[in-house]
Design a protein around this motif. Structure first.
Motif, PDB file in Angstrom:
ATOM      1  N   LYS A  70       0.819  -1.214   0.000  1.00 45.34           N
ATOM      2  CA  LYS A  70       0.000   0.000   0.000  1.00 45.34           C
ATOM      3  C   LYS A  70       0.852   1.263   0.000  1.00 45.34           C
ATOM      4  O   LYS A  70       0.608   2.186  -0.780  1.00 45.34           O
ATOM      5  CB  LYS A  70      -0.933   0.000   1.220  1.00 45.34           C
ATOM      6  CG  LYS A  70      -2.105  -0.954   1.059  1.00 45.34           C
ATOM      7  CD  LYS A  70      -3.055  -0.864   2.229  1.00 45.34           C
ATOM      8  CE  LYS A  70      -4.279  -1.735   1.980  1.00 45.34           C
ATOM      9  NZ  LYS A  70      -5.194  -1.746   3.136  1.00 45.34           N
ATOM     10  N   GLY A 123      -5.096   8.956  -8.235  1.00 41.76           N
ATOM     11  CA  GLY A 123      -3.803   8.922  -7.568  1.00 41.76           C
ATOM     12  C   GLY A 123      -3.810   9.592  -6.199  1.00 41.76           C
ATOM     13  O   GLY A 123      -3.421   8.993  -5.190  1.00 41.76           O
ATOM     14  N   GLY A 139      -6.547   8.070  -3.889  1.00 46.85           N
ATOM     15  CA  GLY A 139      -6.156   6.692  -3.612  1.00 46.85           C
ATOM     16  C   GLY A 139      -4.993   6.660  -2.632  1.00 46.85           C
ATOM     17  O   GLY A 139      -5.010   5.923  -1.651  1.00 46.85           O
ATOM     18  N   ALA A 140      -3.994   7.512  -2.871  1.00 48.28           N
ATOM     19  CA  ALA A 140      -2.824   7.554  -1.998  1.00 48.28           C
ATOM     20  C   ALA A 140      -3.254   7.916  -0.581  1.00 48.28           C
ATOM     21  O   ALA A 140      -2.776   7.335   0.398  1.00 48.28           O
ATOM     22  CB  ALA A 140      -1.806   8.556  -2.530  1.00 48.28           C
ATOM     23  N   ARG A 143      -6.035   7.273   0.867  1.00 51.30           N
ATOM     24  CA  ARG A 143      -6.667   6.111   1.506  1.00 51.30           C
ATOM     25  C   ARG A 143      -5.662   5.016   1.848  1.00 51.30           C
ATOM     26  O   ARG A 143      -5.899   4.210   2.742  1.00 51.30           O
ATOM     27  CB  ARG A 143      -7.755   5.539   0.581  1.00 51.30           C
ATOM     28  CG  ARG A 143      -9.020   6.383   0.522  1.00 51.30           C
ATOM     29  CD  ARG A 143     -10.124   5.640  -0.216  1.00 51.30           C
ATOM     30  NE  ARG A 143      -9.823   5.463  -1.633  1.00 51.30           N
ATOM     31  CZ  ARG A 143     -10.265   6.298  -2.595  1.00 51.30           C
ATOM     32  NH1 ARG A 143     -11.015   7.335  -2.270  1.00 51.30           N
ATOM     33  NH2 ARG A 143      -9.960   6.083  -3.845  1.00 51.30           N
ATOM     34  N   LEU A 144      -4.555   4.986   1.100  1.00 56.34           N
ATOM     35  CA  LEU A 144      -3.586   3.903   1.294  1.00 56.34           C
ATOM     36  C   LEU A 144      -2.666   4.111   2.498  1.00 56.34           C
ATOM     37  O   LEU A 144      -1.991   3.197   2.935  1.00 56.34           O
ATOM     38  CB  LEU A 144      -2.732   3.735   0.029  1.00 56.34           C
ATOM     39  CG  LEU A 144      -3.429   3.107  -1.194  1.00 56.34           C
ATOM     40  CD1 LEU A 144      -2.575   3.286  -2.451  1.00 56.34           C
ATOM     41  CD2 LEU A 144      -3.709   1.631  -0.952  1.00 56.34           C
TER      42      LEU A 144
END
Ligand SMILES: Nc1ncnc2c1ncn2[C@@H]1O[C@H](COP(=O)(O)OP(=O)(O)OP(=O)(O)O)[C@@H](O)[C@H]1O
Ligand SMILES: [Mg+2]
Lengths: 136, 285
Positions: free
Chosen positions: A40, A106, A109-110, A112-113
């Motif tokens: 992740k 991106g 998403g980043a 959330r990661l």
């Protein structure tokens, strides 16, 4: 608190994005993150490094191993560029919104990661994004 | 500038000729110490003798002579072959620099020679010539090394993109390692080309060997699947490991109606079924 294993990587080409990914993988392994969490944080680093390259016009990444006050290990990566900055942060942080040809996933998403995501940006001055992923 | 000696011979050239075996011996020994085992003693000896001959001529003729050019091209060849054989730059340059040491230790032993100011001047000049030649080997070495790396990168690019035929009408491409844009592009192009060449209707893209799938990789995958569809072929993505699945979901990437399978075997079974092939376990009856 950071340790002496910090790695600073200039981001100027696609190969540098790969380098950031590898440095992040190494740091995450050293911080003994689980395989899922390693993947992740590496993926988040990949997204942010590519944004730095594509939209920020290049910049740098600082990859470090960190420890919190309770002694928990983690990885922190700071992405810094002196590009155009992000005019509308809320829009940029909308799933599926892209000013280019991307999927527009991106940035969100980043976020959330990772466990902590901090974005500082000023139009005409640049963007700094700091992300941290802690060991569970 | 030091003028050549009376008979067109400099003192250095004379010394190099007179003590040929001695200096050459020391030189070869010094070089052998660093390249031990990777070049035979005989090869090295042969190489050094050739270089030595040219150096003596260069010492006699000065930098304007034909020996200078020959020297440079011979050293360039030497550096290139050392670079290919995986020597380090210092191991390569020592071929030149070690001669200085050999010559200097000879001069020191001959006290009478040492006192000679003219010889000393010549030695300084000759040693700066050797320095130049040493740097020349460095430069050629670096250029050759870069070429080697560029070649390797290119062949890796090709090597890492095999499209294999699994069955009549079914091809597969196993993706391995880090997928950057250039590589993914090559893989996808060769996959589409193979679909055409083999008239295949199914393609399995296996990502078991991929370290991480980010939005860029995902986009390449999605585009390939769409392109394959336009050509009348169906793609199945296989080898999505748990950590990758987690990450893809968290990123928010949707593979929509693309068939995905956990393993390459599952994917193969799926497309075989799709294409009407029946697999029957080999019973006795
Ligand atoms: N460092 C940056 N400097 C300036 N603008 C940026 C920067 N990073 C992101 N942006 C802006 O935010 C938008 C959203 O970024 P995000 O990474 O989510 O999507 P994308 O890069 O367009 O597509 P994807 O990452 O899914 O391939 C970008 O299109 C760009 O306009
Ligand atoms: Mg992006």
């Amino acid at each position: 608190m950071t340790t002496s294993d910090d790695v600073e990587i200039p981001i100027a080409t696609g190969d540098d994005v790969v380098r950031v990914r590898q440095a992040t993988r190494t740091a995450a392994g050293a911080a003994r993150l689980s395989l899922v969490d390693q993947t992740k944080v590496v993926t988040a680093a990949s997204e942010l490094a590519r944004n730095t390259l594509v939209y920020g016009g290049g910049g740098e990444a600082l990859v470090s191993q960190v420890t919190d006050e309770r002694g928990r290990a983690g990885v922190r990566i700071v992405f810094r560029d002196e590009g155009p900055g992000i005019a509308d942060v809320d829009l940029a942080l909308t799933d599926g919104w892209t000013s280019g040809q991307g999927l527009g996933l991106g940035l969100t998403g980043a976020r959330r990661l990772v466990d902590a995501f901090d974005l500082e940006t000023a139009v005409g001055q640049g963007t700094t994004i700091t992300v941290t992923k802690w060991r569970r | 500038m030091t003028q050549p000696g009376s008979a067109g011979q400099t003192r250095i050239a004379q010394l190099l000729t007179e003590h040929r075996d001695d200096v050459l011996g020391r030189w070869v020994a010094a070089v052998a110490g660093t390249v031990r085992g990777r070049i035979t003693e005989r090869e090295l000896r042969h190489e050094s003798e050739e270089l030595y001959g040219l150096l003596v001529r260069q010492a006699a003729d000065g930098p304007a002579g034909t020996a200078a050019d020959e020297l440079r091209s011979m050293l360039a060849d030497l550096s290139r072959s050392r670079a290919r054989q995986g020597f380090t730059p210092s191991e390569t340059a020592v071929s030149v620099f070690a001669l200085k040491q050999a010559l200097f230790s000879l001069l020191e032993e001959k006290a009478d020679v040492d006192a000679d100011a003219k010889t000393y001047r010549e030695f300084v000049l000759f040693s700066s010539v050797l320095d130049d030649l040493g740097l020349h080997t460095f430069e050629t070495f670096a250029a050759a090394r870069e070429q080697v790396i560029a070649d390797q990168a290119e062949s890796l690019l090709e090597l890492s993109t095999p499209v294999v035929k699994l069955w009549d009408g079914i091809v597969a491409v196993p993706l391995i390692g880090t997928l950057d844009s250039a590589r993914t592009q090559v893989v996808m192009e060769s996959l589409l080309q193979t679909l055409v060449d083999t008239g295949s209707r199914y393609a399995v893209i296996d990502i078991t060997g991929v370290a991480a799938v980010d939005t860029e990789v995902a986009q390449h995958l999605l585009k390939t699947v769409v392109a394959a569809r336009l050509m009348g072929a169906e793609c199945v993505i296989s080898g999505i490991r748990p950590q990758i699945a987690h990450t893809i979901v968290t990123l928010g990437i949707e593979f929509a109606d693309i068939v995905t399978k956990a393993t390459l075997a599952d994917a193969l079974a799926h497309v075989l079924r799709q294409s009407g092939v029946q697999i029957i376990s080999g019973g006795q009856a």
